[in-house]
Design a protein around this motif. Structure first.
Motif, PDB file in Angstrom:
ATOM      1  N   ALA A  31       0.829  -1.208   0.000  1.00 56.57           N
ATOM      2  CA  ALA A  31       0.000   0.000   0.000  1.00 56.57           C
ATOM      3  C   ALA A  31       0.861   1.253   0.000  1.00 56.57           C
ATOM      4  O   ALA A  31       0.564   2.237  -0.685  1.00 56.57           O
ATOM      5  CB  ALA A  31      -0.915  -0.016   1.225  1.00 56.57           C
ATOM      6  N   ARG A  32       1.942   1.238   0.735  1.00 55.74           N
ATOM      7  CA  ARG A  32       2.860   2.381   0.783  1.00 55.74           C
ATOM      8  C   ARG A  32       3.522   2.608  -0.568  1.00 55.74           C
ATOM      9  O   ARG A  32       3.742   3.746  -0.979  1.00 55.74           O
ATOM     10  CB  ARG A  32       3.915   2.100   1.856  1.00 55.74           C
ATOM     11  CG  ARG A  32       5.031   3.119   1.939  1.00 55.74           C
ATOM     12  CD  ARG A  32       6.013   2.649   2.997  1.00 55.74           C
ATOM     13  NE  ARG A  32       7.279   3.303   2.866  1.00 55.74           N
ATOM     14  CZ  ARG A  32       8.421   2.814   3.343  1.00 55.74           C
ATOM     15  NH1 ARG A  32       8.410   1.660   3.963  1.00 55.74           N
ATOM     16  NH2 ARG A  32       9.546   3.471   3.195  1.00 55.74           N
ATOM     17  N   PHE A  33       3.824   1.522  -1.277  1.00 58.30           N
ATOM     18  CA  PHE A  33       4.437   1.674  -2.589  1.00 58.30           C
ATOM     19  C   PHE A  33       3.505   2.444  -3.519  1.00 58.30           C
ATOM     20  O   PHE A  33       3.940   3.326  -4.264  1.00 58.30           O
ATOM     21  CB  PHE A  33       4.760   0.296  -3.176  1.00 58.30           C
ATOM     22  CG  PHE A  33       5.508   0.344  -4.474  1.00 58.30           C
ATOM     23  CD1 PHE A  33       6.892   0.322  -4.484  1.00 58.30           C
ATOM     24  CD2 PHE A  33       4.841   0.417  -5.694  1.00 58.30           C
ATOM     25  CE1 PHE A  33       7.598   0.369  -5.681  1.00 58.30           C
ATOM     26  CE2 PHE A  33       5.522   0.471  -6.884  1.00 58.30           C
ATOM     27  CZ  PHE A  33       6.909   0.449  -6.883  1.00 58.30           C
ATOM     28  N   ASP A  93      10.548   7.407   0.520  1.00 55.52           N
ATOM     29  CA  ASP A  93       9.319   7.664  -0.208  1.00 55.52           C
ATOM     30  C   ASP A  93       8.951   9.133  -0.066  1.00 55.52           C
ATOM     31  O   ASP A  93       9.680   9.919   0.549  1.00 55.52           O
ATOM     32  CB  ASP A  93       8.192   6.745   0.268  1.00 55.52           C
ATOM     33  CG  ASP A  93       7.888   6.925   1.751  1.00 55.52           C
ATOM     34  OD1 ASP A  93       8.189   7.994   2.310  1.00 55.52           O
ATOM     35  OD2 ASP A  93       7.338   5.983   2.356  1.00 55.52           O
ATOM     36  N   ARG A  94       7.831   9.492  -0.614  1.00 59.00           N
ATOM     37  CA  ARG A  94       7.470  10.912  -0.595  1.00 59.00           C
ATOM     38  C   ARG A  94       7.119  11.403   0.809  1.00 59.00           C
ATOM     39  O   ARG A  94       7.056  12.618   1.041  1.00 59.00           O
ATOM     40  CB  ARG A  94       6.306  11.150  -1.557  1.00 59.00           C
ATOM     41  CG  ARG A  94       6.721  10.979  -3.025  1.00 59.00           C
ATOM     42  CD  ARG A  94       5.640  11.459  -3.963  1.00 59.00           C
ATOM     43  NE  ARG A  94       4.478  10.600  -3.984  1.00 59.00           N
ATOM     44  CZ  ARG A  94       4.344   9.543  -4.777  1.00 59.00           C
ATOM     45  NH1 ARG A  94       5.339   9.197  -5.595  1.00 59.00           N
ATOM     46  NH2 ARG A  94       3.250   8.823  -4.751  1.00 59.00           N
ATOM     47  N   ASN A  95       6.929  10.468   1.740  1.00 54.74           N
ATOM     48  CA  ASN A  95       6.730  10.844   3.137  1.00 54.74           C
ATOM     49  C   ASN A  95       8.027  10.800   3.931  1.00 54.74           C
ATOM     50  O   ASN A  95       8.007  10.865   5.167  1.00 54.74           O
ATOM     51  CB  ASN A  95       5.701   9.915   3.784  1.00 54.74           C
ATOM     52  CG  ASN A  95       4.329  10.057   3.168  1.00 54.74           C
ATOM     53  OD1 ASN A  95       3.927  11.155   2.778  1.00 54.74           O
ATOM     54  ND2 ASN A  95       3.608   8.944   3.050  1.00 54.74           N
ATOM     55  N   ARG A  96       9.142  10.637   3.227  1.00 54.38           N
ATOM     56  CA  ARG A  96      10.493  10.627   3.800  1.00 54.38           C
ATOM     57  C   ARG A  96      10.719   9.444   4.746  1.00 54.38           C
ATOM     58  O   ARG A  96      11.468   9.550   5.705  1.00 54.38           O
ATOM     59  CB  ARG A  96      10.791  11.939   4.519  1.00 54.38           C
ATOM     60  CG  ARG A  96      10.778  13.150   3.606  1.00 54.38           C
ATOM     61  CD  ARG A  96      11.450  14.340   4.216  1.00 54.38           C
ATOM     62  NE  ARG A  96      11.528  15.450   3.269  1.00 54.38           N
ATOM     63  CZ  ARG A  96      12.203  16.575   3.485  1.00 54.38           C
ATOM     64  NH1 ARG A  96      12.874  16.732   4.616  1.00 54.38           N
ATOM     65  NH2 ARG A  96      12.217  17.546   2.575  1.00 54.38           N
ATOM     66  N   SER A  97      10.094   8.325   4.435  1.00 61.40           N
ATOM     67  CA  SER A  97      10.365   7.087   5.158  1.00 61.40           C
ATOM     68  C   SER A  97      11.270   6.217   4.289  1.00 61.40           C
ATOM     69  O   SER A  97      11.020   6.051   3.089  1.00 61.40           O
ATOM     70  CB  SER A  97       9.064   6.347   5.467  1.00 61.40           C
ATOM     71  OG  SER A  97       8.255   7.107   6.326  1.00 61.40           O
ATOM     72  N   ALA A  98      12.312   5.688   4.894  1.00 57.74           N
ATOM     73  CA  ALA A  98      13.297   4.917   4.136  1.00 57.74           C
ATOM     74  C   ALA A  98      12.720   3.584   3.686  1.00 57.74           C
ATOM     75  O   ALA A  98      11.862   2.993   4.344  1.00 57.74           O
ATOM     76  CB  ALA A  98      14.535   4.693   4.990  1.00 57.74           C
ATOM     77  N   PHE A  99      13.191   3.097   2.551  1.00 59.40           N
ATOM     78  CA  PHE A  99      12.826   1.774   2.056  1.00 59.40           C
ATOM     79  C   PHE A  99      13.973   1.254   1.219  1.00 59.40           C
ATOM     80  O   PHE A  99      14.885   1.998   0.828  1.00 59.40           O
ATOM     81  CB  PHE A  99      11.535   1.817   1.238  1.00 59.40           C
ATOM     82  CG  PHE A  99      11.672   2.494  -0.103  1.00 59.40           C
ATOM     83  CD1 PHE A  99      11.971   1.761  -1.255  1.00 59.40           C
ATOM     84  CD2 PHE A  99      11.501   3.868  -0.223  1.00 59.40           C
ATOM     85  CE1 PHE A  99      12.090   2.370  -2.485  1.00 59.40           C
ATOM     86  CE2 PHE A  99      11.624   4.489  -1.455  1.00 59.40           C
ATOM     87  CZ  PHE A  99      11.912   3.736  -2.590  1.00 59.40           C
TER      88      PHE A  99
END
Length: 891
Positions: A637-639, A839-845
């Motif tokens: 979902a985050r992707f 990601d665009r919310n600045r959470s690393a992946f």
């Protein structure tokens, strides 16, 4: 005291001759007719008179010698020997471990006038020394009739003394080496005096004893086990009574689900949802919509994916089967090197696990041979089969474990993992069954099958809320009464409505599912031993009330749907079909013939346990799997929400659209909004044709991935979750032995990992700079067929050598994009720049990368110029001093 013991001896004499004495007030005792005991019985007043006479005669002797025992058996823990000319003596259960064990590998389950009796045994030496040659002796008591269910169980466990004085046969046993095994068999012909003199039908006790020494005389038995032999009424002049109805139900599901990583990788990198593999696509010209033959041989016009609807309880159900799910998630089977089905392959090393669209050959033969076998099939499994078998009903899709779901009591955890009721409700099960058959209007009786825990009122309410009006319980559901055996049928009130509960007979179901009735029942440690007990038990149940119409429900285990388990089920069905005291029935007749007892709320609470008895181990595993499934689904979902590029046209934005997939998450099933403006490099890659036919809507692409993830998760939480795959003995090479729940959870996590890992930073070479500032190129790779937009973060370990922090970059489909970071250095040295995708919310992946930076400062920069300037200044001052210094006369 000795007189009492003598009286017991006399009493036991009549008990073993004419059967146990039944107390008048014991409701657990059978009610015999003339055929149940053919031996002439003395009048009731004769027994106490003769007993008293014997006691008066023996009493003086017992007082004189003081040696009369109070029991005809030897002390507990010892195995009695016997003179060779007197037959078998009574034995007692031994508490110490015997040096050798005897296991029944074959036996005659139903003995007729012409069948004779055959028993084959395996003898294993557990000691470090050789056992000498010995003898195997088999005996019975031809006149004994079991008086109660307890009597049967006590004999099986070795807790009762029944003389077995009638020899059936014996066999020589060769010497057995240390930790070795030999086999021996005893064949008793039909004209054997012991068999020929049996005048009453029903179960008889059988004692198998292994003795040292070829003659067997004057030796203590090495090992002994107890089993049963069931004599039919064939050839015995007794009155025939109506047979007892028996319904044998088999859950047809599988623990062989597997996810093909190549198919998943291909879809994630191509997005081609129209691709059909030629080896799995079925010809639909003369078949149903799903490629399945229908009754008329023509397609009824049904589609391969049904529409979302409502069940009677108002809960949506989701039965779409995407191409990705159909191709990637499949049952597997053992297949030989030439691609044929591997059932019965003797060389396990030559077999591998491959996707299959057919049942194991032995299961197909089992269902075809025994038409009365009541098959209750998992409709999700049926959709994967090219030709679904004849079935008597369907269960919940994916064999979802409703009882464990209720016992855990955490609906939010299931929904977070993507397992909503829409995946396993009755309406969805019917849709999947229609798709499997290719019949748009075909329905089936639906039964909610019990999982790893017990049915509770809460579990029944959960099943009823999803449309299941009838459930099947595989164990005892009663209030402790001792009435004669029959199928318990209850109409139980729940907050969601009344539920009909069919409770299987517990003892027969335990035996049919491959479990012994007790740990101490040594004769039931093998399939043949359990079958002998099963037939003996059914014969006794018929003798309880031979004139009462009853229908007994027996449930096979899920292992009956495997190649090895089908052989045991076939042996059981064959024995039942040969038993004249049994008549096979079906679930429809059972449900209609049995009158349901309508319970009050109070009685329902007393009848059913308050909790499902979910073990701490299973609870921990279930919570662990749900946590992992929830995390992996959130990654998908985050992707979509934070990594996949936003749509380029006006309309619903990403996952904020109102149209959802019915899984409890806000992911659009379809949208006209396109987030793929085209792939400029498709011509260079020579895949423009695939790119042109690919959907421009990344949300549909994500939807198929979510559907696959949830289907995998549903199988991870099925009634087979604690079953290893493949089952023992089914295949050799390719067998992992991991539990289905663990394998499926790991597969779901792998799908999410492949999706997120498809966007990555390309590792770069170390960088060397020779000035205060420089640039660091970073390449980001997108393997997916849709563009993504991410941020790249860079942080160094040094305060003197630093880089810029963030760069936002958009990477087209299946392309690479390069961005640059500015490096600033204030001194020479080295450091590492740690690169992360955000990601665009600045959470690393994704996987971080590290680039090594080395700084070697040159004089051409500002600091170097400063050094040169100072040097020149000192040089000028030195020359000025040299010319203006006052010189001595001698200079």
């Amino acid at each position: 005291m000795h007189a009492i013991g003598t009286f017991e001896i006399a009493h036991d004499f009549f008990r073993t001759t004419n059967g146990p004495v039944r107390p008048a007030d014991d409701p657990d005792q059978p009610r015999y007719d003339a055929r149940a005991n053919e031996t002439a019985k003395p009048p009731k007043h004769v027994i106490p008179a003769v007993s008293a006479l014997l006691a008066s005669l023996v009493l003086p002797l017992s007082l004189m010698f003081g040696a009369t025992t109070a029991n005809a058996t030897e002390p507990q823990g010892q195995v009695a020997g016997w003179p060779q000319n007197q037959g078998m003596a009574v034995t007692q259960k031994s508490e110490s471990k015997a040096p050798a064990t005897v296991v029944i590998t074959e036996s005659t389950p139903v003995v007729t006038a012409s069948s004779g009796y055959h028993i084959k045994l395996s003898i294993t030496n557990h000691t470090g020394e050789s056992l000498p040659a010995g003898k195997l002796q088999v005996s019975t008591n031809q006149h004994y009739n079991f008086a109660s269910r307890t009597d049967l169980q006590d004999w099986a466990e070795g807790d009762t003394a029944i003389p077995t004085t009638n020899k059936l046969g014996e066999a020589d046993v060769p010497a057995i080496g240390p930790d070795s095994k030999v086999e021996a068999s005893v064949d008793t012909p039909a004209d054997n005096p012991t068999l020929a003199s049996i005048l009453s039908w029903g179960p008889k006790p059988v004692l198998v004893t292994y003795l040292a020494g070829q003659d067997g005389a004057d030796h203590e038995p090495i090992s002994a086990i107890r089993t049963f032999m069931t004599r039919s009424g064939d050839g015995i002049p007794t009155a025939d009574t109506p047979p007892m109805d028996i319904t044998i139900a088999m859950p047809l599901t599988t623990s062989t689900w597997n996810v093909d990583p190549d198919t998943v990788t291909k879809y994630l990198t191509s997005g081609d949802d129209e691709s059909k593999s030629t080896d799995t696509a079925h010809d639909t010209s003369a078949n149903g919509a799903n490629g399945k033959p229908n009754a008329q041989g023509t397609a009824p016009g049904a589609t391969s994916a049904s529409k979302t609807g409502q069940n009677p309880g108002g809960t949506t159900h989701e039965t779409d089967q995407t191409d990705l799910e159909r191709l990637a998630l499949t049952p597997t089977a053992a297949q030989s090197a030439n691609g044929t089905n591997g059932d019965g392959q003797s060389d396990a090393a030559k077999t591998t696990l491959k996707p299959t669209d057919r049942l194991p050959k032995s299961v197909e033969q089992l269902i075809a041979k025994h038409t009365k076998l009541q098959v209750v099939i998992d409709p999700a499994y049926a959709m994967r089969l090219k030709i679904p078998p004849q079935s008597s009903g369907i269960m919940q899709p994916g064999a979802f474990d409703i009882t464990s779901y209720s016992a855990l009591g955490d609906d939010a955890a299931y929904r977070s993992a993507g397992i909503t009721p829409g995946l396993w409700n009755e309406a969805g099960a019917q849709d999947q069954w229609r798709n499997a058959l290719g019949e748009a209007k075909q329905g089936a009786a639906a039964y909610a099958w019990q999982g790893d825990t017990k049915w509770t009122v809460a579990a029944l309410a959960a099943a009823r809320s999803q449309g299941y009006g009838t459930v099947i319980a595989q164990g005892t559901v009663d209030e402790g009464n001792t009435d004669t055996t029959q199928t318990a049928k209850y109409l139980i009130p729940t907050p969601s409505g009344d539920v009909t509960l069919l409770a299987a007979q517990s003892v027969l179901t335990e035996l049919a599912q491959g479990h012994s009735t007790a740990k101490s029942a040594e004769g039931e440690t093998s399939d043949a031993g359990r079958l002998a007990r099963f037939m003996a038990q059914t014969a006794f149940y018929q003798m309880e009330r031979p004139y009462t119409a009853r229908n007994i429900l027996v449930c096979l285990g899920t292992s009956a749907g495997t190649a090895s388990g089908a052989q045991d089920a076939d042996a059981l069905m064959h024995a039942v079909e040969q038993a004249p005291w049994l008549r096979q029935s079906d679930l429809k007749t059972l449900n209609a013939s049995q009158t349901a007892e309508h319970l009050t709320d109070e009685r329902a609470q007393r009848l059913l346990p308050s909790s499902g008895a979910l073990s701490s181990q299973n609870r921990g595993r279930l919570q662990r799997d749900l946590t992992r499934l929830s995390a992996s689904r959130n990654d998908i979902a985050r992707f979509e929400n934070s990594i996949l590029s936003k749509p380029t046209e006006n309309g619903p934005k990403g996952a904020t659209g109102a149209k959802t997939d019915g899984h409890g998450m806000g992911h659009p099933r379809s949208s006209n909004t396109a987030n793929d403006s085209g792939d400029a490099q498709s011509l260079a890659r020579q895949d423009a044709r695939d790119t042109a036919k690919r959907s421009k809507n990344g949300a549909s692409w994500i939807h198929e991935i979510l559907m696959l993830h949830d289907a995998i998760g549903l199988n991870a939480l099925s009634i087979n979750s604690n079953v290893s795959d493949p089952p023992s003995g089914d295949v050799g090479a390719g067998a992992t032995g991991a539990l289905l729940g663990d394998r499926m959870t790991s597969s779901a996590v792998s799908v999410a990992s492949q999706l997120v890992g498809g966007v990555s930073i390309t590792p770069s070479e170390p960088i060397t700079i020779v000035s205060e500032s420089a640039t660091m190129p970073v390449t980001i790779r997108n393997n997916h067929p849709y563009p993504v937009q991410v941020k790249v973060s860079s942080i160094t370990d040094s305060m003197e050598i630093v880089t810029s922090r963030l760069q936002t970059v958009t990477i087209p489909a299946k392309s690479e994009t390069q961005t640059t970071f500015t490096i600033r250095a204030s001194t020479s040295g080295s450091t590492d720049a740690h690169l992360n995708l955000l990601d665009r919310n600045r959470s690393a992946f994704g996987s971080p990368q590290t680039t090594h930076i080395t700084c070697a400062m040159r004089l051409s920069d500002k600091s170097g110029l400063a050094f040169i300037g100072v040097s020149l200044l000192f040089g000028v001052l030195g020359l000025w001093r040299q010319f203006h210094i006052k010189k001595d006369p001698d200079q």
